[in-house]
Design a protein around this motif. Sequence first.
Motif, PDB file in Angstrom:
ATOM      1  N   ALA A   1       0.850  -1.186   0.000  1.00  0.00           N
ATOM      2  CA  ALA A   1       0.000   0.000   0.000  1.00  0.00           C
ATOM      3  C   ALA A   1       0.889   1.241   0.000  1.00  0.00           C
ATOM      4  O   ALA A   1       2.077   1.172   0.325  1.00  0.00           O
ATOM      5  CB  ALA A   1      -0.911  -0.012   1.215  1.00  0.00           C
ATOM      6  N   ALA A   2       0.289   2.386  -0.364  1.00  0.00           N
ATOM      7  CA  ALA A   2       1.063   3.619  -0.558  1.00  0.00           C
ATOM      8  C   ALA A   2       1.903   4.019   0.661  1.00  0.00           C
ATOM      9  O   ALA A   2       3.096   4.288   0.542  1.00  0.00           O
ATOM     10  CB  ALA A   2       0.124   4.758  -0.932  1.00  0.00           C
ATOM     11  N   GLY A   3       1.265   4.051   1.838  1.00  0.00           N
ATOM     12  CA  GLY A   3       1.972   4.502   3.033  1.00  0.00           C
ATOM     13  C   GLY A   3       3.101   3.573   3.444  1.00  0.00           C
ATOM     14  O   GLY A   3       4.146   4.016   3.909  1.00  0.00           O
ATOM     15  N   THR A   4       2.869   2.283   3.250  1.00  0.00           N
ATOM     16  CA  THR A   4       3.884   1.285   3.576  1.00  0.00           C
ATOM     17  C   THR A   4       5.094   1.443   2.659  1.00  0.00           C
ATOM     18  O   THR A   4       6.237   1.455   3.112  1.00  0.00           O
ATOM     19  CB  THR A   4       3.300  -0.129   3.449  1.00  0.00           C
ATOM     20  OG1 THR A   4       2.206  -0.232   4.356  1.00  0.00           O
ATOM     21  CG2 THR A   4       4.326  -1.193   3.765  1.00  0.00           C
ATOM     22  N   LEU A   5       4.812   1.600   1.361  1.00  0.00           N
ATOM     23  CA  LEU A   5       5.895   1.762   0.390  1.00  0.00           C
ATOM     24  C   LEU A   5       6.661   3.055   0.661  1.00  0.00           C
ATOM     25  O   LEU A   5       7.887   3.058   0.707  1.00  0.00           O
ATOM     26  CB  LEU A   5       5.323   1.781  -1.035  1.00  0.00           C
ATOM     27  CG  LEU A   5       6.361   1.976  -2.136  1.00  0.00           C
ATOM     28  CD1 LEU A   5       7.269   0.766  -2.254  1.00  0.00           C
ATOM     29  CD2 LEU A   5       5.688   2.261  -3.470  1.00  0.00           C
ATOM     30  N   TYR A   6       5.923   4.144   0.892  1.00  0.00           N
ATOM     31  CA  TYR A   6       6.582   5.435   1.140  1.00  0.00           C
ATOM     32  C   TYR A   6       7.508   5.337   2.358  1.00  0.00           C
ATOM     33  O   TYR A   6       8.665   5.731   2.304  1.00  0.00           O
ATOM     34  CB  TYR A   6       5.556   6.546   1.343  1.00  0.00           C
ATOM     35  CG  TYR A   6       6.202   7.826   1.796  1.00  0.00           C
ATOM     36  CD1 TYR A   6       6.861   8.638   0.881  1.00  0.00           C
ATOM     37  CD2 TYR A   6       6.227   8.179   3.144  1.00  0.00           C
ATOM     38  CE1 TYR A   6       7.510   9.784   1.293  1.00  0.00           C
ATOM     39  CE2 TYR A   6       6.884   9.324   3.568  1.00  0.00           C
ATOM     40  CZ  TYR A   6       7.520  10.124   2.645  1.00  0.00           C
ATOM     41  OH  TYR A   6       8.176  11.240   3.060  1.00  0.00           O
TER      42      TYR A   6
END
Lengths: 188, 105
Positions: free
Chosen positions: B43-48
């Motif tokens: 997910a976006a936050g995890t990747l960021y």
Amino acid sequence: MKRFKVFFNIEKEEQWLNEQLQRGYRCTNISKLGIYSFEKTDKRYVIRLDCRDYFPKQKFVEYKEIYEDFGWSYITGSWLGGIRYWQKKDSDQNEIFSDNQSKSNYYKRLMGYSLLLGSFCLAYSFMLFNNSLLYHDGLWRMEGSLFWKALVFETPFVLLKLLPVLMVVLFSRSYYKAYQKYSVLKSQ
Amino acid sequence: MKHKLLPLSETMHYILLALREPLHGYAVMQKIEEISKGSVILAAGTLYGAIENLNKHGWIEPVGHSGRRKIYKITTEGSAILKMEQERLTHILSLYEGSELNEEV
């Protein structure tokens, strides 16, 4: 549609927002004073609240771009740091965190956020009570109906003075809630 | 001393493996979906957060831009970490294979 709401718990806020979206709305703006604006839509949307520290401009651009690539659009957030609101069309990928490590880091940031705001209110309460008592000193020397009138008159101001104390309690509660979730994730 | 990111989490592990070739954030997610046969979808936050973290530790680094997106690649230090993890996992795998033998003894 506009709604006025005040939240001290980020997860409650996220839940409430998603309840509005499930009724066929899309969030268009959230003002600092707690006014949430929605518009009718026939599509389904979801909102996720992220919590991040202050970003230098370049970092913020990068953060925003990654989320946007995943289909999230930024509603608002304070430049100083804190809650950031993300909305996206409902799909099979509706989360912003996909593993325990990033989720527990999220709760850790929530703890920091509640702690900061809570300490701020606490410091403010101390300042407020340091040089004045809740009720005016002369009140207790009054008698009969005068006393009651003065008491009724002063009480709203006393409640106003107690507001920062109440906020300390509410922020402490949300700190504790975040801590509970954090420790569950940490122990997994 | 043991590094706080070690042993690598599944997310970190896949990101380092994907970044053996230069990729931007979203492409990392797509690459991982492909190489994990669809079992790991970031997910976006995890990747960021993971990219931030790996970059901070010097295991990956920005190597350019594709349009406005930043492209990252694994560093020598990051490759050394993968090598270490490979040895650790190879050892664990050898224990799997040797387990029947041990039972006979």
